[in-house]
Design a protein around this motif. Structure first.
Motif, PDB file in Angstrom:
ATOM      1  N   GLU A   1      -6.114   8.411  83.991  1.00  0.00           N
ATOM      2  CA  GLU A   1      -6.593   7.012  84.246  1.00  0.00           C
ATOM      3  C   GLU A   1      -7.448   6.558  82.947  1.00  0.00           C
ATOM      4  O   GLU A   1      -7.588   7.310  81.778  1.00  0.00           O
ATOM      5  N   PHE A   2      -7.548   5.402  82.941  1.00  0.00           N
ATOM      6  CA  PHE A   2      -8.261   4.766  81.948  1.00  0.00           C
ATOM      7  C   PHE A   2      -9.605   5.049  81.929  1.00  0.00           C
ATOM      8  O   PHE A   2     -10.387   4.607  82.944  1.00  0.00           O
ATOM      9  N   VAL A   3     -10.284   5.801  80.721  1.00  0.00           N
ATOM     10  CA  VAL A   3     -11.903   6.050  80.898  1.00  0.00           C
ATOM     11  C   VAL A   3     -12.537   5.550  79.865  1.00  0.00           C
ATOM     12  O   VAL A   3     -11.867   5.295  78.567  1.00  0.00           O
ATOM     13  N   VAL A   4     -13.716   5.257  79.957  1.00  0.00           N
ATOM     14  CA  VAL A   4     -14.674   4.633  79.019  1.00  0.00           C
ATOM     15  C   VAL A   4     -15.741   5.479  79.051  1.00  0.00           C
ATOM     16  O   VAL A   4     -16.341   5.969  79.802  1.00  0.00           O
ATOM     17  N   GLY A   5     -16.591   4.896  77.806  1.00  0.00           N
ATOM     18  CA  GLY A   5     -17.861   5.822  77.583  1.00  0.00           C
ATOM     19  C   GLY A   5     -17.964   7.053  76.683  1.00  0.00           C
ATOM     20  O   GLY A   5     -16.893   7.531  76.573  1.00  0.00           O
ATOM     21  N   TYR A   6     -19.050   7.294  76.246  1.00  0.00           N
ATOM     22  CA  TYR A   6     -19.107   8.394  75.537  1.00  0.00           C
ATOM     23  C   TYR A   6     -18.317   8.398  74.479  1.00  0.00           C
ATOM     24  O   TYR A   6     -17.605   9.242  73.964  1.00  0.00           O
TER      25      TYR A   6
ATOM     26  N   LEU B   1     -15.635   6.589  73.928  1.00  0.00           N
ATOM     27  CA  LEU B   1     -14.043   5.580  74.402  1.00  0.00           C
ATOM     28  C   LEU B   1     -14.652   4.259  74.871  1.00  0.00           C
ATOM     29  O   LEU B   1     -15.416   4.005  75.651  1.00  0.00           O
ATOM     30  N   ASP B   2     -13.673   3.376  74.110  1.00  0.00           N
ATOM     31  CA  ASP B   2     -13.829   2.039  74.424  1.00  0.00           C
ATOM     32  C   ASP B   2     -13.066   1.226  75.422  1.00  0.00           C
ATOM     33  O   ASP B   2     -12.029   1.759  75.808  1.00  0.00           O
ATOM     34  N   TYR B   3     -13.463   0.176  75.885  1.00  0.00           N
ATOM     35  CA  TYR B   3     -12.493  -0.846  76.310  1.00  0.00           C
ATOM     36  C   TYR B   3     -12.899  -2.239  75.624  1.00  0.00           C
ATOM     37  O   TYR B   3     -13.825  -2.782  75.317  1.00  0.00           O
ATOM     38  N   MET B   4     -11.671  -2.746  74.920  1.00  0.00           N
ATOM     39  CA  MET B   4     -11.893  -3.697  73.865  1.00  0.00           C
ATOM     40  C   MET B   4     -12.948  -3.695  73.078  1.00  0.00           C
ATOM     41  O   MET B   4     -13.726  -4.636  72.757  1.00  0.00           O
ATOM     42  N   GLN B   5     -13.110  -2.328  72.487  1.00  0.00           N
ATOM     43  CA  GLN B   5     -14.211  -1.992  71.475  1.00  0.00           C
ATOM     44  C   GLN B   5     -15.572  -1.866  71.947  1.00  0.00           C
ATOM     45  O   GLN B   5     -16.291  -1.487  71.406  1.00  0.00           O
ATOM     46  N   LYS B   6     -15.592  -2.215  73.262  1.00  0.00           N
ATOM     47  CA  LYS B   6     -17.011  -2.118  74.039  1.00  0.00           C
ATOM     48  C   LYS B   6     -17.218  -0.828  74.947  1.00  0.00           C
ATOM     49  O   LYS B   6     -16.215  -0.142  75.020  1.00  0.00           O
ATOM     50  N   LEU B   7     -18.444  -0.501  75.350  1.00  0.00           N
ATOM     51  CA  LEU B   7     -18.547   0.612  76.078  1.00  0.00           C
ATOM     52  C   LEU B   7     -18.645   1.875  75.629  1.00  0.00           C
ATOM     53  O   LEU B   7     -18.782   2.909  76.343  1.00  0.00           O
ATOM     54  N   ARG B   8     -18.336   1.863  74.128  1.00  0.00           N
ATOM     55  CA  ARG B   8     -18.668   3.365  73.839  1.00  0.00           C
ATOM     56  C   ARG B   8     -19.948   3.956  74.053  1.00  0.00           C
ATOM     57  O   ARG B   8     -20.164   5.018  73.740  1.00  0.00           O
ATOM     58  N   ASN B   9     -21.028   2.938  74.346  1.00  0.00           N
ATOM     59  CA  ASN B   9     -22.450   3.300  74.164  1.00  0.00           C
ATOM     60  C   ASN B   9     -22.728   3.667  75.683  1.00  0.00           C
ATOM     61  O   ASN B   9     -23.931   3.892  76.110  1.00  0.00           O
ATOM     62  N   LEU B  10     -21.975   3.873  76.696  1.00  0.00           N
ATOM     63  CA  LEU B  10     -22.268   4.571  77.838  1.00  0.00           C
ATOM     64  C   LEU B  10     -22.411   5.820  77.790  1.00  0.00           C
ATOM     65  O   LEU B  10     -21.906   6.729  77.089  1.00  0.00           O
TER      66      LEU B  10
ATOM     67  N   GLN C   1     -23.987  -2.789  81.605  1.00  0.00           N
ATOM     68  CA  GLN C   1     -24.860  -2.863  83.133  1.00  0.00           C
ATOM     69  C   GLN C   1     -23.868  -2.927  84.152  1.00  0.00           C
ATOM     70  O   GLN C   1     -24.049  -2.270  85.336  1.00  0.00           O
ATOM     71  N   GLU C   2     -22.880  -3.620  83.930  1.00  0.00           N
ATOM     72  CA  GLU C   2     -21.798  -3.850  85.085  1.00  0.00           C
ATOM     73  C   GLU C   2     -21.254  -2.411  85.273  1.00  0.00           C
ATOM     74  O   GLU C   2     -21.151  -2.053  86.838  1.00  0.00           O
ATOM     75  N   VAL C   3     -20.761  -1.746  84.322  1.00  0.00           N
ATOM     76  CA  VAL C   3     -20.111  -0.344  84.588  1.00  0.00           C
ATOM     77  C   VAL C   3     -21.087   0.421  85.250  1.00  0.00           C
ATOM     78  O   VAL C   3     -20.813   1.427  86.072  1.00  0.00           O
ATOM     79  N   GLU C   4     -22.408   0.440  84.944  1.00  0.00           N
ATOM     80  CA  GLU C   4     -23.465   1.570  85.207  1.00  0.00           C
ATOM     81  C   GLU C   4     -23.890   1.088  86.431  1.00  0.00           C
ATOM     82  O   GLU C   4     -24.139   2.107  87.313  1.00  0.00           O
ATOM     83  N   LEU C   5     -24.039  -0.229  86.754  1.00  0.00           N
ATOM     84  CA  LEU C   5     -24.905  -0.411  88.130  1.00  0.00           C
ATOM     85  C   LEU C   5     -23.609  -0.852  89.257  1.00  0.00           C
ATOM     86  O   LEU C   5     -24.044  -0.813  90.333  1.00  0.00           O
ATOM     87  N   SER C   6     -22.372  -1.404  89.061  1.00  0.00           N
ATOM     88  CA  SER C   6     -21.710  -1.933  90.215  1.00  0.00           C
ATOM     89  C   SER C   6     -20.989  -0.548  90.603  1.00  0.00           C
ATOM     90  O   SER C   6     -20.524   0.327  89.764  1.00  0.00           O
TER      91      SER C   6
ATOM     92  N   GLY D   1     -22.308   8.277  80.273  1.00  0.00           N
ATOM     93  CA  GLY D   1     -21.276   9.282  80.936  1.00  0.00           C
ATOM     94  C   GLY D   1     -19.796   8.564  80.744  1.00  0.00           C
ATOM     95  O   GLY D   1     -19.913   7.671  79.981  1.00  0.00           O
ATOM     96  N   ILE D   2     -19.044   9.104  81.499  1.00  0.00           N
ATOM     97  CA  ILE D   2     -17.557   8.858  81.167  1.00  0.00           C
ATOM     98  C   ILE D   2     -17.073   8.199  82.497  1.00  0.00           C
ATOM     99  O   ILE D   2     -17.331   8.906  83.625  1.00  0.00           O
ATOM    100  N   TYR D   3     -16.456   6.913  82.421  1.00  0.00           N
ATOM    101  CA  TYR D   3     -16.198   6.213  83.742  1.00  0.00           C
ATOM    102  C   TYR D   3     -14.924   5.900  83.904  1.00  0.00           C
ATOM    103  O   TYR D   3     -14.299   5.758  82.660  1.00  0.00           O
ATOM    104  N   VAL D   4     -14.150   6.088  85.069  1.00  0.00           N
ATOM    105  CA  VAL D   4     -12.720   5.365  85.099  1.00  0.00           C
ATOM    106  C   VAL D   4     -12.658   4.033  85.330  1.00  0.00           C
ATOM    107  O   VAL D   4     -13.701   3.685  86.017  1.00  0.00           O
ATOM    108  N   MET D   5     -12.223   3.235  84.592  1.00  0.00           N
ATOM    109  CA  MET D   5     -12.089   1.774  84.607  1.00  0.00           C
ATOM    110  C   MET D   5     -10.801   1.393  85.103  1.00  0.00           C
ATOM    111  O   MET D   5      -9.811   1.447  84.648  1.00  0.00           O
TER     112      MET D   5
END
Ligand code: PRP
Length: 195
Positions: A164-169, A171-180, A12-17, A182-186
């Protein structure tokens, strides 16, 4: 006084902030995957390639890609790891799960979510070649710009992206966020709650 936490999950933090930049929205990914599947279906018309997904990251891309194909295909998986939970490659590829199918004489397409240093692709290229396939191609949803020409050609590229470090779709951050979706720069998080 401490501010109440606005988000109950990292997703939620990635999607909403506004702190995380949306690089590729869901619709753009879907549109590009349809194009890639069209190209692959034309290239392999009348054949039945084996798609080998590279776990974990590629599972969503592979699932969406093969459902857009108009040809028959088979699917198997390698599981490798070079990043673990780190944001930079360890420089070593570890094979964690091998494929079960025989590739000798088969048309093979290895499917990656992202090519960064190119280390994983080099490792997989050598490993699959040793199995004497009839043909071998690589598909990757993302390729980082400055590695657009790694040790081996990537035959089907979804998007060239900045380093850049990307997450989502997938791709993970500490095994999380694979379930976004879209793809986000983190940005790198230095400690819990930091920006
Ligand atoms: C990621 C990704 C690729 C590899 C690309 O895997 O899925 O396989 O890194 O990096 P490279 O080009 O520098 O080798 P990771 O080790 O993070 O495992 P995961 O797929 O389980 O997230």
């Amino acid at each position: 006084m401490t501010e109440p936490k606005a988000y109950s999950s990292l997703k939620q933090e990635v999607e909403l902030s506004g702190r995380y930049r949306l690089l590729l929205p869901e619709e753009e990914i879907r549109r590009r995957i349809r194009e890639m599947a069209g190209e692959i279906s034309r290239d392999y018309a009348g054949r039945c390639p084996v798609f080998i997904g590279v776990l974990n990251g590629s599972f969503i891309f592979l699932a969406d890609l093969i459902r857009e194909l108009s040809i028959d295909c088979e699917v198997d998986f390698f599981k490798i790891s070079s990043y673990g939970d780190a944001m930079q490659s360890s420089g070593k590829v570890k094979l964690k799960k091998d494929i079960d199918c025989h590739l000798e004489g088969r048309d093979v397409i290895v499917v990656e979510d992202i090519v960064d240093s190119g280390l994983s692709v080099r490792y997989l290229d050598e490993r699959v070649r040793a199995m004497r396939p009839k043909s071998l191609k690589f598909a990757s949803l993302l390729v980082k710009w400055d590695n657009a020409q790694p040790n081996r050609k990537i035959d089907y590229v979804g998007f060239a992206i900045p380093k850049e470090f990307v997450v989502g779709y997938g791709l993970d951050y500490m095994q999380k966020l694979r379930n976004l979706k879209g793809i986000y720069v983190m940005q790198e998080r230095t400690e819990e709650g930091s920006e």
